[in-house]
Design a protein around this motif. Structure first.
Motif, PDB file in Angstrom:
ATOM      1  N   UNK A 271      24.941  -4.957 -37.779  1.00 37.91           N
ATOM      2  CA  UNK A 271      25.259  -6.436 -37.329  1.00 37.91           C
ATOM      3  C   UNK A 271      26.741  -6.644 -37.280  1.00 37.91           C
ATOM      4  N   UNK A 272      27.407  -6.070 -38.520  1.00 36.06           N
ATOM      5  CA  UNK A 272      28.799  -6.467 -38.498  1.00 36.06           C
ATOM      6  C   UNK A 272      29.600  -5.516 -37.564  1.00 36.06           C
ATOM      7  N   UNK A 273      29.232  -4.420 -37.426  1.00 32.67           N
ATOM      8  CA  UNK A 273      29.913  -3.587 -36.363  1.00 32.67           C
ATOM      9  C   UNK A 273      29.655  -4.096 -35.030  1.00 32.67           C
ATOM     10  N   UNK A 274      28.625  -4.951 -34.793  1.00 32.81           N
ATOM     11  CA  UNK A 274      28.497  -5.615 -33.399  1.00 32.81           C
ATOM     12  C   UNK A 274      29.471  -6.599 -33.282  1.00 32.81           C
ATOM     13  N   UNK A 275      29.760  -7.366 -34.293  1.00 35.47           N
ATOM     14  CA  UNK A 275      30.574  -8.449 -34.203  1.00 35.47           C
ATOM     15  C   UNK A 275      32.179  -7.949 -34.056  1.00 35.47           C
ATOM     16  N   UNK A 276      32.499  -6.856 -34.683  1.00 37.72           N
ATOM     17  CA  UNK A 276      33.688  -6.180 -34.715  1.00 37.72           C
ATOM     18  C   UNK A 276      34.106  -5.771 -33.254  1.00 37.72           C
ATOM     19  N   UNK A 277      32.979  -5.137 -32.651  1.00 29.14           N
ATOM     20  CA  UNK A 277      33.221  -4.564 -31.165  1.00 29.14           C
ATOM     21  C   UNK A 277      33.428  -5.809 -30.473  1.00 29.14           C
ATOM     22  N   UNK A 278      32.676  -6.742 -30.631  1.00 25.11           N
ATOM     23  CA  UNK A 278      32.707  -7.864 -29.629  1.00 25.11           C
ATOM     24  C   UNK A 278      34.017  -8.738 -29.672  1.00 25.11           C
ATOM     25  N   UNK A 279      35.004  -8.342 -30.651  1.00 29.40           N
ATOM     26  CA  UNK A 279      36.201  -8.959 -30.923  1.00 29.40           C
ATOM     27  C   UNK A 279      37.232  -8.477 -29.718  1.00 29.40           C
ATOM     28  N   UNK A 280      36.863  -7.510 -29.084  1.00 30.03           N
ATOM     29  CA  UNK A 280      37.891  -7.192 -28.005  1.00 30.03           C
ATOM     30  C   UNK A 280      39.030  -6.141 -28.303  1.00 30.03           C
ATOM     31  N   UNK A 281      38.716  -5.716 -29.476  1.00 29.50           N
ATOM     32  CA  UNK A 281      40.012  -4.735 -29.915  1.00 29.50           C
ATOM     33  C   UNK A 281      39.768  -3.160 -29.428  1.00 29.50           C
TER      34      UNK A 281
ATOM     35  N   UNK B 276      50.226 -11.038 -31.390  1.00 29.22           N
ATOM     36  CA  UNK B 276      49.882 -10.027 -30.590  1.00 29.22           C
ATOM     37  C   UNK B 276      48.355 -10.081 -30.397  1.00 29.22           C
ATOM     38  N   UNK B 277      47.659 -10.649 -31.150  1.00 34.31           N
ATOM     39  CA  UNK B 277      46.165 -10.826 -30.997  1.00 34.31           C
ATOM     40  C   UNK B 277      45.402 -12.158 -30.849  1.00 34.31           C
ATOM     41  N   UNK B 278      44.500 -12.273 -30.145  1.00 36.25           N
ATOM     42  CA  UNK B 278      43.619 -13.539 -30.223  1.00 36.25           C
ATOM     43  C   UNK B 278      43.032 -13.721 -31.252  1.00 36.25           C
ATOM     44  N   UNK B 279      42.590 -14.814 -31.435  1.00 40.11           N
ATOM     45  CA  UNK B 279      41.824 -15.321 -32.768  1.00 40.11           C
ATOM     46  C   UNK B 279      40.700 -14.281 -32.861  1.00 40.11           C
ATOM     47  N   UNK B 280      39.948 -14.216 -31.638  1.00 41.11           N
ATOM     48  CA  UNK B 280      38.704 -13.173 -31.777  1.00 41.11           C
ATOM     49  C   UNK B 280      39.051 -11.838 -32.216  1.00 41.11           C
ATOM     50  N   UNK B 281      40.163 -11.384 -31.646  1.00 39.48           N
ATOM     51  CA  UNK B 281      40.779  -9.984 -32.157  1.00 39.48           C
ATOM     52  C   UNK B 281      40.999 -10.048 -33.386  1.00 39.48           C
ATOM     53  N   UNK B 282      41.727 -11.086 -33.980  1.00 45.79           N
ATOM     54  CA  UNK B 282      42.310 -10.932 -35.432  1.00 45.79           C
ATOM     55  C   UNK B 282      40.874 -10.953 -36.206  1.00 45.79           C
ATOM     56  N   UNK B 283      40.171 -11.859 -36.081  1.00 44.44           N
ATOM     57  CA  UNK B 283      38.732 -11.801 -36.682  1.00 44.44           C
ATOM     58  C   UNK B 283      38.163 -10.463 -36.882  1.00 44.44           C
ATOM     59  N   UNK B 284      38.096  -9.716 -35.500  1.00 48.99           N
ATOM     60  CA  UNK B 284      37.398  -8.220 -35.483  1.00 48.99           C
ATOM     61  C   UNK B 284      38.429  -7.277 -36.499  1.00 48.99           C
TER      62      UNK B 284
END
Length: 149
Positions: A19-29, A115-123
């Motif tokens: 589940x954590x991995x899915x959240x990381x991938x969803x961050x768009x990095x 360099x990164x969006x908030x979603x990308x930073x979260x990932x």
């Protein structure tokens, strides 16, 4: 050195990690950058199975040997973009949390935000934290590089 356990992971933990991995991938990095983040944190922590796994993952995502060999010295090489440098600096600062370490300074944070969006930073932050989690488990149980994953 022998591993202390056959597996430190139970099925519920594996599900949580998926589940954590899915959240990381969803961050768009980009996966190559996430692999570099994983590699750098694992190098700092001396986690051979994670270094091994991150290199395999990075190669699968199209990363070059040159960049993988130079991730440990990223500051002194011309092979990384400013965004990658910001992510690697964040990785190092968040990983090196020993007594007296400055941690993630405003300068490091501001460079990452540039360099990164908030979603990308979260990932990226979650990738750093998850990597450190695995590094500590692997170092504790003496997991061997390439033996189980």
């Amino acid at each position: 050195m022998e591993a202390r356990m056959k597996s430190a992971m139970n099925p519920d933990l594996i599900t949580a990690i998926q589940h954590l991995h899915k959240v990381i991938v969803a961050g768009g990095v980009d996966q190559r950058l996430l692999s570099l983040v994983h590699l750098r944190a694992s190098q700092i922590n001396g986690c051979s199975p994670c270094v091994h796994a991150s290199i395999a993952s990075a190669k699968k995502a199209g990363e070059t040997e040159e960049r993988l060999h130079n991730a440990v010295a990223w500051r002194e090489t011309p092979f990384f973009t400013d965004a990658e440098r910001a992510a690697l600096a964040l990785t190092e600062a968040a990983t090196r949390i020993q007594d007296g370490a400055p941690g993630v300074t405003d300068e490091i944070w501001d460079a990452a935000v540039d360099h990164f969006t908030e979603s990308q930073l979260g990932a990226i932050i979650l990738e750093i934290a998850t990597t450190n989690f695995f590094n500590r488990i692997n170092r504790t149980v003496r997991e061997q590089a390439g033996k189980t994953w």
